[in-house]
Design a protein around this motif. Structure first.
Motif, PDB file in Angstrom:
ATOM      1  N   UNK A   7       0.834  -1.202   0.000  1.00 48.00           N
ATOM      2  CA  UNK A   7       0.000   0.000   0.000  1.00 48.00           C
ATOM      3  C   UNK A   7       0.869   1.252   0.000  1.00 48.00           C
ATOM      4  N   UNK A   8       1.928   1.262   0.815  1.00 49.70           N
ATOM      5  CA  UNK A   8       2.840   2.409   0.845  1.00 49.70           C
ATOM      6  C   UNK A   8       3.482   2.628  -0.518  1.00 49.70           C
ATOM      7  N   UNK A   9       3.871   1.545  -1.158  1.00 48.63           N
ATOM      8  CA  UNK A   9       4.497   1.654  -2.472  1.00 48.63           C
ATOM      9  C   UNK A   9       3.502   2.222  -3.489  1.00 48.63           C
ATOM     10  N   UNK A  10       2.268   1.747  -3.451  1.00 52.68           N
ATOM     11  CA  UNK A  10       1.245   2.237  -4.375  1.00 52.68           C
ATOM     12  C   UNK A  10       0.961   3.718  -4.133  1.00 52.68           C
ATOM     13  N   UNK A  11       0.910   4.125  -2.876  1.00 53.34           N
ATOM     14  CA  UNK A  11       0.675   5.535  -2.566  1.00 53.34           C
ATOM     15  C   UNK A  11       1.828   6.394  -3.053  1.00 53.34           C
ATOM     16  N   UNK A  12       3.027   5.880  -2.937  1.00 52.26           N
ATOM     17  CA  UNK A  12       4.190   6.625  -3.402  1.00 52.26           C
ATOM     18  C   UNK A  12       4.188   6.816  -4.910  1.00 52.26           C
ATOM     19  N   UNK A  13       3.660   5.833  -5.627  1.00 46.51           N
ATOM     20  CA  UNK A  13       3.640   5.909  -7.085  1.00 46.51           C
ATOM     21  C   UNK A  13       2.435   6.675  -7.625  1.00 46.51           C
ATOM     22  N   UNK A  14       1.336   6.714  -6.855  1.00 46.11           N
ATOM     23  CA  UNK A  14       0.091   7.313  -7.345  1.00 46.11           C
ATOM     24  C   UNK A  14      -0.573   8.202  -6.285  1.00 46.11           C
ATOM     25  N   UNK A  15       0.118   9.221  -5.799  1.00 50.76           N
ATOM     26  CA  UNK A  15      -0.473  10.058  -4.741  1.00 50.76           C
ATOM     27  C   UNK A  15      -1.701  10.834  -5.208  1.00 50.76           C
ATOM     28  N   UNK A  16      -1.737  11.202  -6.482  1.00 45.00           N
ATOM     29  CA  UNK A  16      -2.890  11.953  -6.980  1.00 45.00           C
ATOM     30  C   UNK A  16      -4.142  11.083  -7.002  1.00 45.00           C
ATOM     31  N   UNK A  17      -3.985   9.798  -7.277  1.00 46.79           N
ATOM     32  CA  UNK A  17      -5.140   8.898  -7.253  1.00 46.79           C
ATOM     33  C   UNK A  17      -5.628   8.687  -5.820  1.00 46.79           C
ATOM     34  N   UNK A  18      -4.707   8.660  -4.878  1.00 49.18           N
ATOM     35  CA  UNK A  18      -5.101   8.532  -3.472  1.00 49.18           C
ATOM     36  C   UNK A  18      -5.892   9.766  -3.048  1.00 49.18           C
ATOM     37  N   UNK A  19      -5.438  10.942  -3.468  1.00 43.66           N
ATOM     38  CA  UNK A  19      -6.161  12.183  -3.162  1.00 43.66           C
ATOM     39  C   UNK A  19      -7.565  12.161  -3.758  1.00 43.66           C
ATOM     40  N   UNK A  20      -7.683  11.655  -4.979  1.00 46.46           N
ATOM     41  CA  UNK A  20      -8.990  11.575  -5.621  1.00 46.46           C
ATOM     42  C   UNK A  20      -9.919  10.653  -4.849  1.00 46.46           C
ATOM     43  N   UNK A  21      -9.379   9.563  -4.327  1.00 47.34           N
ATOM     44  CA  UNK A  21     -10.179   8.634  -3.536  1.00 47.34           C
ATOM     45  C   UNK A  21     -10.688   9.268  -2.265  1.00 47.34           C
ATOM     46  N   UNK A  22      -9.816  10.041  -1.602  1.00 46.13           N
ATOM     47  CA  UNK A  22     -10.221  10.738  -0.384  1.00 46.13           C
ATOM     48  C   UNK A  22     -11.298  11.765  -0.713  1.00 46.13           C
ATOM     49  N   UNK A  23     -11.118  12.479  -1.818  1.00 50.03           N
ATOM     50  CA  UNK A  23     -12.108  13.480  -2.227  1.00 50.03           C
ATOM     51  C   UNK A  23     -13.462  12.844  -2.526  1.00 50.03           C
ATOM     52  N   UNK A  24     -13.454  11.695  -3.187  1.00 47.82           N
ATOM     53  CA  UNK A  24     -14.710  11.001  -3.488  1.00 47.82           C
ATOM     54  C   UNK A  24     -15.419  10.574  -2.212  1.00 47.82           C
ATOM     55  N   UNK A  25     -14.639  10.052  -1.272  1.00 47.22           N
ATOM     56  CA  UNK A  25     -15.223   9.629   0.001  1.00 47.22           C
ATOM     57  C   UNK A  25     -15.796  10.828   0.754  1.00 47.22           C
ATOM     58  N   UNK A  26     -15.085  11.953   0.720  1.00 48.03           N
ATOM     59  CA  UNK A  26     -15.558  13.161   1.389  1.00 48.03           C
ATOM     60  C   UNK A  26     -16.854  13.660   0.748  1.00 48.03           C
ATOM     61  N   UNK A  27     -16.917  13.625  -0.571  1.00 44.98           N
ATOM     62  CA  UNK A  27     -18.138  14.051  -1.265  1.00 44.98           C
ATOM     63  C   UNK A  27     -19.324  13.169  -0.891  1.00 44.98           C
ATOM     64  N   UNK A  28     -19.095  11.863  -0.809  1.00 44.92           N
ATOM     65  CA  UNK A  28     -20.170  10.944  -0.431  1.00 44.92           C
ATOM     66  C   UNK A  28     -20.623  11.219   1.001  1.00 44.92           C
TER      67      UNK A  28
END
Length: 64
Positions: A7-28
């Motif tokens: 998970x740490x490796x994936x976050x390091x490679x795709x931080x913008x996608x992680x941010x988008x996921x947090x934003x989607x959850x916040x919107x919901x």
């Protein structure tokens, strides 16, 4: 390599996608609990900061 390391490796490679996921959850959450939108926004910003730190610090936290 355990799941946490992957998970740490994936976050390091795709931080913008992680941010988008947090934003989607916040919107919901805002759709369901709209009268607490300010608290949801604060929580999502804290989550993004945490994710950026866990991702190896390869990218700074987004500006507020």
């Amino acid at each position: 390599m355990n799941l946490f390391d992957k998970a740490k490796e994936a976050l390091g490679k795709h931080p913008d996608q992680a941010d988008q996921g947090v934003d989607k959850a916040a919107d919901a959450a805002k759709q369901r609990f709209g009268d607490h939108a300010d608290k949801i926004d604060q929580g999502s910003e804290k989550a993004k900061e945490f994710l950026h730190k866990q991702g190896g610090g390869q990218q700074d936290a987004p500006p507020q």
